[in-house]
Design an enzyme around this catalytic site. Structure first.
Site, PDB file in Angstrom:
ATOM      1  N   ASN A 141       0.799  -1.228   0.000  1.00 37.63           N
ATOM      2  CA  ASN A 141       0.000   0.000   0.000  1.00 37.63           C
ATOM      3  C   ASN A 141       0.835   1.283   0.000  1.00 37.63           C
ATOM      4  O   ASN A 141       0.299   2.361  -0.225  1.00 37.63           O
ATOM      5  CB  ASN A 141      -1.007  -0.016   1.152  1.00 37.63           C
ATOM      6  CG  ASN A 141      -2.139  -1.001   0.854  1.00 37.63           C
ATOM      7  OD1 ASN A 141      -2.286  -1.468  -0.285  1.00 37.63           O
ATOM      8  ND2 ASN A 141      -2.927  -1.344   1.865  1.00 37.63           N
ATOM      9  N   ARG A 178     -16.786   1.899  -1.057  1.00 39.08           N
ATOM     10  CA  ARG A 178     -15.521   2.578  -1.312  1.00 39.08           C
ATOM     11  C   ARG A 178     -15.655   3.804  -2.221  1.00 39.08           C
ATOM     12  O   ARG A 178     -15.027   3.875  -3.294  1.00 39.08           O
ATOM     13  CB  ARG A 178     -14.484   1.602  -1.856  1.00 39.08           C
ATOM     14  CG  ARG A 178     -14.357   0.342  -1.018  1.00 39.08           C
ATOM     15  CD  ARG A 178     -13.259  -0.554  -1.490  1.00 39.08           C
ATOM     16  NE  ARG A 178     -11.971  -0.159  -0.986  1.00 39.08           N
ATOM     17  CZ  ARG A 178     -10.820  -0.760  -1.301  1.00 39.08           C
ATOM     18  NH1 ARG A 178     -10.810  -1.773  -2.119  1.00 39.08           N
ATOM     19  NH2 ARG A 178      -9.678  -0.340  -0.802  1.00 39.08           N
TER      20      ARG A 178
HETATM   21  N1  EPU Z   1     -14.288   6.504   2.196  1.00 40.75           N
HETATM   22  C1  EPU Z   1     -15.308   7.321   1.818  1.00 40.75           C
HETATM   23  N2  EPU Z   1     -15.050   8.306   0.922  1.00 40.75           N
HETATM   24  C2  EPU Z   1     -13.824   8.496   0.385  1.00 40.75           C
HETATM   25  C3  EPU Z   1     -12.773   7.645   0.772  1.00 40.75           C
HETATM   26  C4  EPU Z   1     -13.038   6.649   1.678  1.00 40.75           C
HETATM   27  O1  EPU Z   1     -16.437   7.180   2.273  1.00 40.75           O
HETATM   28  O2  EPU Z   1     -13.656   9.402  -0.435  1.00 40.75           O
HETATM   29  C5  EPU Z   1     -14.536   5.412   3.173  1.00 40.75           C
HETATM   30  C6  EPU Z   1     -14.320   4.041   2.527  1.00 40.75           C
HETATM   31  O3  EPU Z   1     -15.488   3.566   1.920  1.00 40.75           O
HETATM   32  C7  EPU Z   1     -13.920   3.203   3.719  1.00 40.75           C
HETATM   33  C8  EPU Z   1     -13.137   4.191   4.603  1.00 40.75           C
HETATM   34  O4  EPU Z   1     -13.559   5.488   4.180  1.00 40.75           O
HETATM   35  O5  EPU Z   1     -15.057   2.797   4.388  1.00 40.75           O
HETATM   36  C9  EPU Z   1     -11.633   4.085   4.519  1.00 40.75           C
HETATM   37  O6  EPU Z   1     -11.199   4.227   3.190  1.00 40.75           O
HETATM   38  P1  EPU Z   1      -9.740   4.720   2.796  1.00 40.75           P
HETATM   39  O7  EPU Z   1      -9.878   5.807   1.811  1.00 40.75           O
HETATM   40  O8  EPU Z   1      -8.959   4.994   4.036  1.00 40.75           O
HETATM   41  O9  EPU Z   1      -9.168   3.439   2.113  1.00 40.75           O
HETATM   42  P2  EPU Z   1      -8.464   3.296   0.706  1.00 40.75           P
HETATM   43  O10 EPU Z   1      -7.495   4.411   0.492  1.00 40.75           O
HETATM   44  O11 EPU Z   1      -9.460   3.002  -0.333  1.00 40.75           O
HETATM   45  C10 EPU Z   1      -6.421   1.939   1.670  1.00 40.75           C
HETATM   46  C11 EPU Z   1      -5.838   0.586   1.387  1.00 40.75           C
HETATM   47  C12 EPU Z   1      -6.769  -0.488   1.932  1.00 40.75           C
HETATM   48  C13 EPU Z   1      -6.967  -0.270   3.411  1.00 40.75           C
HETATM   49  C14 EPU Z   1      -7.468   1.155   3.684  1.00 40.75           C
HETATM   50  C15 EPU Z   1      -7.583   1.480   5.153  1.00 40.75           C
HETATM   51  C16 EPU Z   1      -4.662   0.930  -0.693  1.00 40.75           C
HETATM   52  C17 EPU Z   1      -4.597   0.686  -2.145  1.00 40.75           C
HETATM   53  N3  EPU Z   1      -5.695   0.410  -0.052  1.00 40.75           N
HETATM   54  O12 EPU Z   1      -7.647   1.958   0.966  1.00 40.75           O
HETATM   55  O13 EPU Z   1      -6.094  -1.717   1.737  1.00 40.75           O
HETATM   56  O14 EPU Z   1      -7.922  -1.184   3.895  1.00 40.75           O
HETATM   57  O15 EPU Z   1      -6.582   2.114   3.076  1.00 40.75           O
HETATM   58  O16 EPU Z   1      -6.362   1.314   5.777  1.00 40.75           O
HETATM   59  O17 EPU Z   1      -3.793   1.549  -0.110  1.00 40.75           O
HETATM   60  C18 EPU Z   1      -5.883  -4.023   1.344  1.00 40.75           C
HETATM   61  O18 EPU Z   1      -4.672  -3.857   1.233  1.00 40.75           O
HETATM   62  O19 EPU Z   1      -6.397  -5.165   1.434  1.00 40.75           O
HETATM   63  C19 EPU Z   1      -6.768  -2.861   1.393  1.00 40.75           C
HETATM   64  C20 EPU Z   1      -8.067  -2.930   1.162  1.00 40.75           C
END
Ligand code: EPU
Length: 418
Positions: free
Chosen positions: A23, A121
């Site tokens: 990540n 997401r």
């Molecule tokens: N969310 C929103 N709106 C947004 C962005 C996020 O509602 O604009 C919500 C999401 O739906 C979720 C929460 O906020 O419920 C957290 O989302 P976040 O944006 O923090 O996650 P992400 O950036 O999509 C990254 C990792 C994930 C990890 C999360 C939390 C990457 C590519 N993915 O996702 O990793 O679970 O942060 O730490 O970096 C994995 O590796 O298996 C994985 C899913």
């Protein structure tokens, strides 16, 4: 079709070396676009997610050289700022190209990103950050045309500490005029890794790793060298493997602080774990104590370790409750664990795990990356043979998983079947 076949019940001993963080890498590779010269990123894991992103850079026109664990990227030849739907949808992290291309060229066109199907997401917080910095966004179904005449620093308050929105806003703010403050920023170590990379290019970011990040925009960013931090989720996955089947299993090349919550929970379970400066040594015990776990943003218990740790809770003596607060749909591993004779009840955003239940090998499906990791762990502890299909999910995120597990005594094979 590829499957992972695991013959369970074998002790795991020796040393396993942790790779660079998925990540972090998936954000650093697109972030390289912001430099005006060549950048070198070291310790990049060879997994399909990093392959897809380097191919995307090449699609955009960048020159990319991959030499074992490092990637050298020259973004000067980029001549395309549009990413088609089939590439956008390959993984969640494709959306870091939004921030990187917008920050560098004031323009990007791409589609809603893909990624594991573990919840809705949305990307509204990322788009909110872009708008605050001066971008106009046209949304047509799931296509985004994002353009800025000028990018200007702003005060951005995130409604939730989103990792993606924090990184994407940083990627744009480093080149915006004036100061940007991101409030309620996510604090994950991967964010610090990206900020350190951008600062080595000449960006002026302070506060990464806290909930308030300040960025003073600069006109140009130069080439640099950076290193990917160890993968804390791979670390946690193998620590859990050690707690299930380990005999002094050493997990090496790690930052123990990044998995502190997991280590504390293992101690609560009465699992013996020795914590060194850059390693831990963990062993299985006959009797372990049930615990309750609630996922939270860093430094809380990582949602990405929620599915893997469920296997360990099936082996504790008594009832554990696990609550998932980040994603709406991250319990798709549960029916398969129950098929392996676990006793888990699904109660909305919580699961109730009654242990200790011996697990039985059977045919199961990896519905997403961490569900796949969970089933690999279940296969290691189960009696008989576990066959996991949809393993592409697992290979997206764990470098050399078969070789690493085999080297510590597991009986695991990647097979092609019809
Ligand atoms: N969310 C929103 N709106 C947004 C962005 C996020 O509602 O604009 C919500 C999401 O739906 C979720 C929460 O906020 O419920 C957290 O989302 P976040 O944006 O923090 O996650 P992400 O950036 O999509 C990254 C990792 C994930 C990890 C999360 C939390 C990457 C590519 N993915 O996702 O990793 O679970 O942060 O730490 O970096 C994995 O590796 O298996 C994985 C899913």
């Amino acid at each position: 079709m590829k499957v992972l076949e695991i013959n369970g019940g074998h002790s795991l001993t020796g040393t396993i070396r942790i790779s660079g963080a998925k990540n972090s890498s998936v954000a650093l590779i697109p972030a390289a676009i912001l430099a005006d010269d060549e950048v070198t990123i070291c310790n990049v894991p060879e997994i399909t997610d990093t392959d897809v992103l380097t191919e995307t850079l090449e699609y955009l026109g960048a020159q990319v050289k991959r030499a074992s664990e490092s990637i050298v990227i020259n973004p000067n030849t980029i001549n395309n700022k549009e990413i088609p739907e089939n590439i956008s949808r390959k993984l969640r992290a494709s959306y870091y190209f939004m921030g990187a291309l917008l920050g560098k060229y004031n323009h990007v066109e791409m589609y809603f990103p893909g990624g594991c199907s573990i919840g809705a997401r949305p990307i509204d917080q990322t788009l909110k950050g872009f708008r605050a910095l001066g971008a106009d966004i046209i949304e047509e179904d799931n296509r985004y045309i994002i353009d800025a005449k000028e990018l200007t620093g702003a005060h951005v308050y995130l409604d939730m500490p989103s990792v993606g929105a924090t990184i994407n806003t940083m990627l744009v703010a480093v080149k915006a005029k004036g100061e940007t403050i991101i409030e309620n920023a996510a604090k994950e170590p991967e964010i610090v890794n990206v900020a350190t990379f951008l600062n080595s290019m000449g960006a002026k970011i302070t506060g990464a790793g806290t909930s308030e990040i300040r960025i003073k925009g600069v006109d140009t960013l130069h080439g640099c060298y950076t290193e990917v931090i160890p993968d804390r989720i791979e670390t946690g996955t193998y620590i859990i493997a050690g707690a299930l089947m380990g005999k002094n299993l050493k997990i090496d090349n790690i930052i123990p602080e990044h998995v502190e919550m997991l280590i504390l929970k293992l101690k609560e379970m009465k699992i013996p774990i020795e914590v060194g400066q850059d390693y831990v040594i963990v062993s299985k015990v006959e009797h372990s104590v049930p615990v309750n776990i609630k996922t939270q943003g860093y430094p809380g218990f990582a949602t990405d370790l929620q599915q893997p740790v469920t296997v360990l809770l099936t082996q504790c003596e008594g009832t554990s409750i696990l609550e998932e607060t980040i994603y709406e749909n991250r319990f798709q591993n549960v029916p398969y664990l129950n098929k392996m004779k676990a006793n888990i009840e699904n109660n909305g955003r919580k699961i109730i795990i009654k242990g200790k239940t011996p697990l039985e090998g059977t045919d199961v499906v990896a519905t997403d990356l961490r569900a796949g990791a969970c089933l690999v762990l279940a296969g290691l502890v189960a009696n008989g043979t576990t066959t996991i299909s949809n393993v592409e999910h697992v290979l997206r995120g764990y470098e050399n998983i078969v070789e690493k597990l085999t080297s510590i005594g597991a009986k695991i094979k990647l097979k092609e079947i019809n």
